[in-house]
Design a protein around this motif. Structure first.
Motif, PDB file in Angstrom:
ATOM      1  N   MET A  76       0.837  -1.198   0.000  1.00  0.00           N
ATOM      2  CA  MET A  76       0.000   0.000   0.000  1.00  0.00           C
ATOM      3  C   MET A  76       0.864   1.237   0.000  1.00  0.00           C
ATOM      4  SD  MET A  76      -2.813  -1.581   2.178  1.00  0.00           S
ATOM      5  CE  MET A  76      -1.771  -2.965   1.981  1.00  0.00           C
ATOM      6  N   LEU A 125       9.496  18.217  10.372  1.00  0.00           N
ATOM      7  CA  LEU A 125       9.348  16.813  10.680  1.00  0.00           C
ATOM      8  C   LEU A 125      10.645  16.069  10.498  1.00  0.00           C
ATOM      9  CD1 LEU A 125       5.832  16.814   9.483  1.00  0.00           C
ATOM     10  CD2 LEU A 125       6.506  15.639  11.559  1.00  0.00           C
ATOM     11  N   TRP A 152       3.292   4.798  23.659  1.00  0.00           N
ATOM     12  CA  TRP A 152       1.843   4.758  23.869  1.00  0.00           C
ATOM     13  C   TRP A 152       1.127   4.625  22.537  1.00  0.00           C
ATOM     14  CZ3 TRP A 152      -0.088   8.620  21.003  1.00  0.00           C
ATOM     15  CH2 TRP A 152       0.738   9.750  20.786  1.00  0.00           C
ATOM     16  N   PHE A 206      -1.237   1.444  21.669  1.00  0.00           N
ATOM     17  CA  PHE A 206      -2.643   1.745  21.390  1.00  0.00           C
ATOM     18  C   PHE A 206      -3.017   1.201  20.020  1.00  0.00           C
ATOM     19  CE2 PHE A 206      -6.006   4.558  23.013  1.00  0.00           C
ATOM     20  CZ  PHE A 206      -6.884   4.522  21.961  1.00  0.00           C
ATOM     21  N   ILE A 263      -5.758  -1.759  19.259  1.00  0.00           N
ATOM     22  CA  ILE A 263      -7.042  -1.466  18.630  1.00  0.00           C
ATOM     23  C   ILE A 263      -7.149  -2.102  17.249  1.00  0.00           C
ATOM     24  CG2 ILE A 263      -8.512   0.353  17.718  1.00  0.00           C
ATOM     25  CD1 ILE A 263      -8.546   0.306  20.676  1.00  0.00           C
ATOM     26  N   LEU A 303       1.680   3.986  11.875  1.00  0.00           N
ATOM     27  CA  LEU A 303       2.135   5.222  12.496  1.00  0.00           C
ATOM     28  C   LEU A 303       3.640   5.306  12.358  1.00  0.00           C
ATOM     29  CD1 LEU A 303       0.054   5.539  15.758  1.00  0.00           C
ATOM     30  CD2 LEU A 303      -0.201   6.743  13.623  1.00  0.00           C
ATOM     31  N   TYR A 313       0.780  17.494  15.185  1.00  0.00           N
ATOM     32  CA  TYR A 313       2.135  16.949  15.119  1.00  0.00           C
ATOM     33  C   TYR A 313       2.906  17.052  16.414  1.00  0.00           C
ATOM     34  CZ  TYR A 313       0.964  16.899  10.237  1.00  0.00           C
ATOM     35  OH  TYR A 313       0.328  16.667   9.059  1.00  0.00           O
ATOM     36  N   ASN A 370      -3.044  13.137  19.124  1.00  0.00           N
ATOM     37  CA  ASN A 370      -3.654  12.323  20.168  1.00  0.00           C
ATOM     38  C   ASN A 370      -5.128  12.646  20.403  1.00  0.00           C
ATOM     39  OD1 ASN A 370      -3.330  10.245  22.038  1.00  0.00           O
ATOM     40  ND2 ASN A 370      -3.019  11.659  23.730  1.00  0.00           N
ATOM     41  N   PHE A 429      -7.389  18.940   8.291  1.00  0.00           N
ATOM     42  CA  PHE A 429      -6.450  17.852   8.543  1.00  0.00           C
ATOM     43  C   PHE A 429      -6.676  17.308   9.940  1.00  0.00           C
ATOM     44  CE2 PHE A 429      -4.154  18.394   4.768  1.00  0.00           C
ATOM     45  CZ  PHE A 429      -3.863  19.734   4.566  1.00  0.00           C
ATOM     46  N   GLN A 450      -5.911  13.797  10.414  1.00  0.00           N
ATOM     47  CA  GLN A 450      -5.390  12.445  10.252  1.00  0.00           C
ATOM     48  C   GLN A 450      -4.491  12.043  11.405  1.00  0.00           C
ATOM     49  OE1 GLN A 450      -4.436  15.030   8.393  1.00  0.00           O
ATOM     50  NE2 GLN A 450      -2.262  14.923   7.846  1.00  0.00           N
ATOM     51  N   GLN A 451      -4.333  10.735  11.520  1.00  0.00           N
ATOM     52  CA  GLN A 451      -3.408  10.155  12.484  1.00  0.00           C
ATOM     53  C   GLN A 451      -3.742  10.546  13.921  1.00  0.00           C
ATOM     54  OE1 GLN A 451       0.323  10.085  10.497  1.00  0.00           O
ATOM     55  NE2 GLN A 451       1.379   9.369  12.309  1.00  0.00           N
ATOM     56  N   TYR A 504      -7.051   9.388  17.102  1.00  0.00           N
ATOM     57  CA  TYR A 504      -7.840   8.241  17.560  1.00  0.00           C
ATOM     58  C   TYR A 504      -9.323   8.583  17.537  1.00  0.00           C
ATOM     59  CZ  TYR A 504      -3.198   6.986  18.966  1.00  0.00           C
ATOM     60  OH  TYR A 504      -1.858   6.717  18.933  1.00  0.00           O
ATOM     61  N   ASP A 522      -8.680  15.356   5.062  1.00  0.00           N
ATOM     62  CA  ASP A 522      -7.850  14.219   5.461  1.00  0.00           C
ATOM     63  C   ASP A 522      -8.263  13.753   6.847  1.00  0.00           C
ATOM     64  OD1 ASP A 522      -5.942  12.272   5.869  1.00  0.00           O
ATOM     65  OD2 ASP A 522      -4.294  13.488   5.114  1.00  0.00           O
ATOM     66  N   ILE A 538      -6.176   7.438   8.995  1.00  0.00           N
ATOM     67  CA  ILE A 538      -5.543   6.862  10.179  1.00  0.00           C
ATOM     68  C   ILE A 538      -6.260   7.275  11.469  1.00  0.00           C
ATOM     69  CG2 ILE A 538      -3.350   6.326  11.284  1.00  0.00           C
ATOM     70  CD1 ILE A 538      -1.892   7.311   8.882  1.00  0.00           C
ATOM     71  N   GLU A 575     -10.163   5.920  13.806  1.00  0.00           N
ATOM     72  CA  GLU A 575     -11.027   4.759  14.069  1.00  0.00           C
ATOM     73  C   GLU A 575     -12.444   5.041  13.629  1.00  0.00           C
ATOM     74  OE1 GLU A 575      -9.513   2.310  15.810  1.00  0.00           O
ATOM     75  OE2 GLU A 575      -7.670   3.412  16.236  1.00  0.00           O
ATOM     76  N   LEU A 603      -7.229   3.793   6.167  1.00  0.00           N
ATOM     77  CA  LEU A 603      -6.968   3.270   7.518  1.00  0.00           C
ATOM     78  C   LEU A 603      -7.991   3.772   8.531  1.00  0.00           C
ATOM     79  CD1 LEU A 603      -3.135   3.148   7.808  1.00  0.00           C
ATOM     80  CD2 LEU A 603      -4.691   1.352   8.467  1.00  0.00           C
ATOM     81  N   LYS A 611     -12.357   2.488   9.772  1.00  0.00           N
ATOM     82  CA  LYS A 611     -13.238   1.313   9.824  1.00  0.00           C
ATOM     83  C   LYS A 611     -14.530   1.618   9.088  1.00  0.00           C
ATOM     84  CE  LYS A 611     -11.564  -0.765  13.968  1.00  0.00           C
ATOM     85  NZ  LYS A 611     -10.596  -0.229  14.831  1.00  0.00           N
ATOM     86  N   TRP A 622      -7.932   3.393   1.171  1.00  0.00           N
ATOM     87  CA  TRP A 622      -7.429   2.038   1.433  1.00  0.00           C
ATOM     88  C   TRP A 622      -7.546   1.616   2.884  1.00  0.00           C
ATOM     89  CZ3 TRP A 622      -2.715   2.061   4.198  1.00  0.00           C
ATOM     90  CH2 TRP A 622      -1.941   3.225   4.117  1.00  0.00           C
ATOM     91  N   ARG A 623      -7.574   0.313   3.080  1.00  0.00           N
ATOM     92  CA  ARG A 623      -7.741  -0.341   4.378  1.00  0.00           C
ATOM     93  C   ARG A 623      -8.988   0.151   5.124  1.00  0.00           C
ATOM     94  NH1 ARG A 623      -2.900  -1.614   7.528  1.00  0.00           N
ATOM     95  NH2 ARG A 623      -1.523  -2.810   6.193  1.00  0.00           N
ATOM     96  N   SER A 659      -6.932   0.177  -2.109  1.00  0.00           N
ATOM     97  CA  SER A 659      -6.460  -1.167  -1.713  1.00  0.00           C
ATOM     98  C   SER A 659      -7.116  -1.663  -0.441  1.00  0.00           C
ATOM     99  CB  SER A 659      -4.962  -1.152  -1.442  1.00  0.00           C
ATOM    100  OG  SER A 659      -4.279  -0.404  -2.362  1.00  0.00           O
ATOM    101  N   SER A 660      -7.108  -2.986  -0.316  1.00  0.00           N
ATOM    102  CA  SER A 660      -7.551  -3.624   0.930  1.00  0.00           C
ATOM    103  C   SER A 660      -8.915  -3.167   1.373  1.00  0.00           C
ATOM    104  CB  SER A 660      -6.535  -3.388   2.055  1.00  0.00           C
ATOM    105  OG  SER A 660      -5.333  -3.985   1.719  1.00  0.00           O
TER     106      SER A 660
END
Lengths: 242, 661
Positions: A1, A19, A35, A39, A43, A50, B230, B257, B276, B278-279, B281, B300, B303, B305, B327, B329, B350-351, B374-375
């Motif tokens: 991917m 970054l 963490w 996590f 999950i 990540l 970030y 986070n 934005f 992304q990434q 929870y 975006d 990544i 849930e 990424l 669900k 994807w995913r 994909s996926s």
């Protein structure tokens, strides 16, 4: 991917240098957000995206090497794993098993992050112009079968941590500028079949037990300060050698 | 007072001159600015660095106004100082505080270190304070801000500042742009920051901030751009109050986070162009109210849930150019309105667990550049017009249930860079024109049902990986493959290829990995293989190759894997192979090799099983080796002994002579 930090590239262009600096900071402290990993695994139970740590480790290697022939051009850290990078081979689980960079006109130095490649079997960096030392973290490569650093410009000592590499078959460090003793810890690596440290500046004595029983003496030649096979039971070892 | 003698007069005049001179020095601050700049220069430039060459002492009181980067007012006071993009490596000395008329201080990308001098509190005229992209350390001395009532821009982006965010910023009533991003600030975002009503740009991204994101930030009515993402690690989620920032154009809270759900109120941000998140929870569904983001270009949410489906009302996002939902669900189908978005360039889903097919018209907007689904559990045909506008670069459909062919139209897609469709149920012939595309780099079609033959003409000089394994491709490997000058990896294993081995393959200088295992390839291994010195891995196993191992094979110094097993190869193992120190695997089992297995060099480390199935191959030592006596035997594998014509004549003549009566 594939994964592209498209968001980052579209947001202010100045995100990229930050970054890079942060990756360096995190890589050097080796304390990536644990963490986050825990996590993520709990999950999703998927290989965590990540930051693929194997890709990041290899990209750290890329940044510390000088690559005039652009053999590392395909090493794109924004991809979800390094498995489509040239000179990298992965297994079925997308874990890196081979790094094939022999004879690639590379200079620069190795990085401790290489020790993160837990499934690495073949580390082929021979016949380049790599300088600096052998990171002790290479002792963490528990799947390693072949460590070929021969014909480079590597200095410093042979890390005793290489004695932890219980699958190691080939250890070829010849034609470098290594100093110090041949670590006794290597005697415990019973899988070793080839050891070649010729043409360095090693000192002390040559181990004679364990796998070293079958290593021919001329794999140790051209080390002016190497004293010859150890005399077990007599005199102290390696007193002037460090 | 009575004027005395001439000598007393002279003394008096000297005294007057001295007084005048001293008062000139004291009052004429412009010559002070010259001194200050020269002092600054010596602190800004580290010993071995160079720069600011024209900042030199002069007796002219206004000379400093001609210094590069310096602007003065009519009183020769420095009002602007712009020193940027020079490798100075020094620090700012406290004397900077003496430039109290300074309105614009811009020192960017100069590698400065050290602390920000507290003497800067004296710069009460400052409007622009930009020290971004340096290495200033220590905490930010907030007290220097108390006098800077006119400050509009405070930019300390990308330094090494630590400690808490200074609360004194809140008193700046004219501040439009605040950037502390890219430092190592810790602690929480001060609630007082919501008092800076003039703020249009707030950048606190890439620090080590913690705590809750204060909802009070929603009070910053003029805010256009908010960066909090970030490396920060907030707890709690996105405060719904952020939906009150009606002027907001960019909201970037990636990778910090965030938990909880995306607030519906964000849908009120009708000028928002980039979102934005992304990434993180984030959980719950994508709120349908986000369809209110009618200006949105970039979305975006990848990544996370997130669950549920792509909201139907998202058809309102007519300005969208990038949709990243990978990424998560998510489930449901990919809405057909996606193909109607006039400006959509990137679609990455994807995913997830999307079902159904790709919208039939996808790509007709002429702008689609990258598609990665994909996926998922997608099925159906690949839409024909994906590359309608000639913009498609990445076509990535791996791990789904797509069936039918690869559209012929892709053969006209000059922009195409990557095709990755592994693990689907695609069939038909690979469109021949694909092998002529100028930008194509990676073609990964493995594990499908592709059939037919590879085309006789190929000219794509950029292709570096061809992965076609595990299909039903038949016919020969075309000789034209040699035109793929950049080819490094060729994987054709587990197909139905036949015909002879094309010697031309080894003209490709950069070829490093070739696998044609499990086909029906005949012919001999070309000796030209020894010229292809980039080869690290060769797998020709499970074919019908004949002939011998080329003598020159030992020239492949980087060769690490050589698998020739299960062919009909014969002859002896070249002794020179002992010197192939990179060779870690040599599998020649189940062939017709003869002679002795070498027992020196690299062969000392090979597995015995790699030589099995060669009845006439002898171990290195000991036992009488029949192959040395009768080297042309090969009958044990069911091949008729080969007699040349002359041998036949001799046999016939001999038998006639023996039998003749």
């Amino acid at each position: 991917m594939d994964r592209l930090f498209h968001g980052m590239s579209l947001s202010a262009a100045h995100f990229v240098p930050i970054l890079a600096k942060e990756l360096l900071r995190q890589a050097s402290s080796m304390a990536a957000p644990i963490w986050a990993w825990a996590f993520c695994l709990a999950i999703t139970s998927l290989p965590c995206v990540l930051g693929n740590s194997e890709g990041d480790a290899l990209y750290t290697l890329r940044r510390s090497l000088t690559d005039p022939d652009n053999v590392l051009q395909s090493w794109d850290p924004t991809l979800v794993n390094p498995c489509t990078w040239f000179h990298i081979t992965c297994n079925q689980d997308n874990r890196v098993t081979r790094v094939d960079l022999g004879n690639s006109n590379l200079s620069g130095h190795l990085v401790p992050e290489l020790g993160k490649l837990q499934h690495l079997q073949y580390l082929e960096l021979y016949k380049n112009n790599i300088q600096g030392t052998i990171p002790t973290e290479l002792g963490n490569l528990k799947s390693l079968i072949s460590l070929d650093l021969y014909n480079n410009n590597i200095s410093g000592t042979v890390p005793p941590s290489l004695g932890k590499l219980k699958s190691l078959v080939f250890l070829r460090l010849n034609d470098n500028r290594l100093t110090g003793p041949i670590p006794r810890e290597l005697v415990g690596v019973s899988s070793l079949k080839v050891v070649d440290v010729s043409n360095n500046d090693l000192c002390g004595t040559i181990p004679t037990s364990g796998p070293f029983e079958h290593i021919p003496l001329n794999n140790f030649e051209k080390n002016p300060r190497l004293e010859g096979p150890e005399l077990l039971g007599l005199a102290s070892y390696d007193t002037n050698c460090s | 007072m009575r004027i005395g003698t001439k000598r007393e007069m002279g003394g008096f005049y000297i005294y007057l001159n001295l007084l005048l001179y001293i008062s000139l020095i004291l009052s004429s601050a412009s010559s002070n600015d010259l001194q200050v700049l020269l002092k600054l220069k010596s602190s800004l430039i580290r010993p071995k660095a160079s720069g600011l060459e024209d900042w030199e002492f002069s007796s002219s009181p206004s000379a400093h106004c001609q210094f590069s980067g310096v602007i003065c007012d009519e009183d020769f006071r420095v009002v602007a100082l712009n020193v940027s993009f020079a490798p100075l490596f020094g620090a700012i000395s406290p004397e900077i505080g003496l430039l109290n008329k300074l309105a614009n201080l811009t020192i960017v990308s100069v590698n400065l270190t050290g602390r920000i001098p507290t003497e800067m509190w004296n710069l009460t005229s400052l409007k622009i304070f930009n020290i971004s992209n340096n290495a200033f350390s220590g905490s930010f001395p907030g007290e220097i801000l108390t006098g800077m009532a006119q400050l509009e821009i405070l930019d300390a982006y990308n330094n090494n500042l630590t400690g808490l965010l200074p609360t004194e910023v809140a008193n700046l009533k004219n501040l439009k742009h605040l950037s502390f991003g890219g430092n190592y600030f810790t602690g929480e975002i001060p609630e007082k920051y919501s008092d800076i009503q003039s703020l249009e740009y707030l950048g606190l991204n890439a620090n080590g901030l913690t705590g809750k994101i204060p909802g009070f930030l929603g009070r910053l009515k003029n805010l256009k751009r908010l960066f909090l993402g970030y490396f920060n690690a907030f707890h709690g989620g996105i405060p719904p109050e952020l939906g009150s920032l009606t002027q907001l154009e960019i909201l970037d809270m990636a990778s910090c986070n965030l938990t909880g759900e995306i607030p519906e109120s964000l849908g009120n941000l009708k000028y928002l162009q980039q979102l934005f998140l992304q990434q993180n929870y984030l959980t719950g569904r994508i709120p349908s109210q986000l369809s209110g983001l009618v200006s949105l270009k970039t979305l975006d949410l990848s990544i996370n849930e997130l669950t549920g489906e792509i909201p139907e009302r998202f058809s309102a996002l007519q300005n969208i150019t990038l949709i990243n939902l990978f990424l998560n669900k998510l489930h449901g189908s990919i809405p057909s309105y996606v193909s109607d978005f006039p400006h959509l360039e990137v679609l990455q889903l994807w995913r997830n667990s999307f079902t159904g097919g790709l919208p039939e018209n996808l790509g007709r907007n002429g702008k689609l550049c990258r598609l990665d689904v994909s996926s998922n559990h997608l099925t159906g045909l690949i839409p024909l017009d994906l590359c309608k506008g000639g913009a498609l670069e990445d076509l990535i459909l791996m791990g789904n249930f797509f069936f039918g062919p690869l559209p012929e139209e892709l053969g006209n897609c000059k922009s195409l860079f990557k095709i990755r469709v592994t693990k689907n149920q695609l069939n038909g012939t690979i469109p021949p024109e694909i092998f002529n595309l100028p930008s194509l780099s990676l073609v990964e079609l493995d594990s499908n049902f592709f059939s037919g033959e590879l085309p006789p003409e190929m000219s794509a000089a950029s292709i570096d990986q061809l992965k076609f394994s595990n299909n039903r491709i038949s016919g020969e490997i075309p000789r034209a493959i040699r035109n793929l000058r950049s080819l490094q990896v060729l994987e054709l294993e587990r197909n139905k290829l036949s015909g002879e081995f094309p010697v031309e393959i080894f003209d490709i200088k950069v070829l490093s990995k070739i696998n044609i295992s499990d086909n029906n390839i005949t012919g001999e291994i070309p000796p030209s293989i020894s010229r292809c010195t980039s080869l690290t891995s060769i797998d020709f196993s499970k074919n019908s190759l004949s002939g011998e191992i080329p003598k020159g094979i030992h020239k492949l110094e980087s060769l690490s894997n050589l698998n020739l097993s299960r062919n009909q190869l014969r002859g002896e193992i070249p002794a020179e192979m002992e010197n192939m120190t990179s060779l870690s695997t040599l599998d020649i089992s189940y062939n017709n090799f003869t002679g002795r297995i070498p027992n020196a060099g690299q062969f000392l480390f090979f597995d015995d099983s790699w030589f099995n199935g060669n009845p006439n191959l002898c171990p290195p030592s000991g036992v009488h080796c029949p192959a040395l006596v009768n080297q042309s035997s090969g009958s044990s594998h069911g091949h008729a002994p080969t007699f040349t014509a002359s041998k036949l004549m001799v046999t016939i003549i001999t038998s006639i002579m023996l039998n003749g009566n």
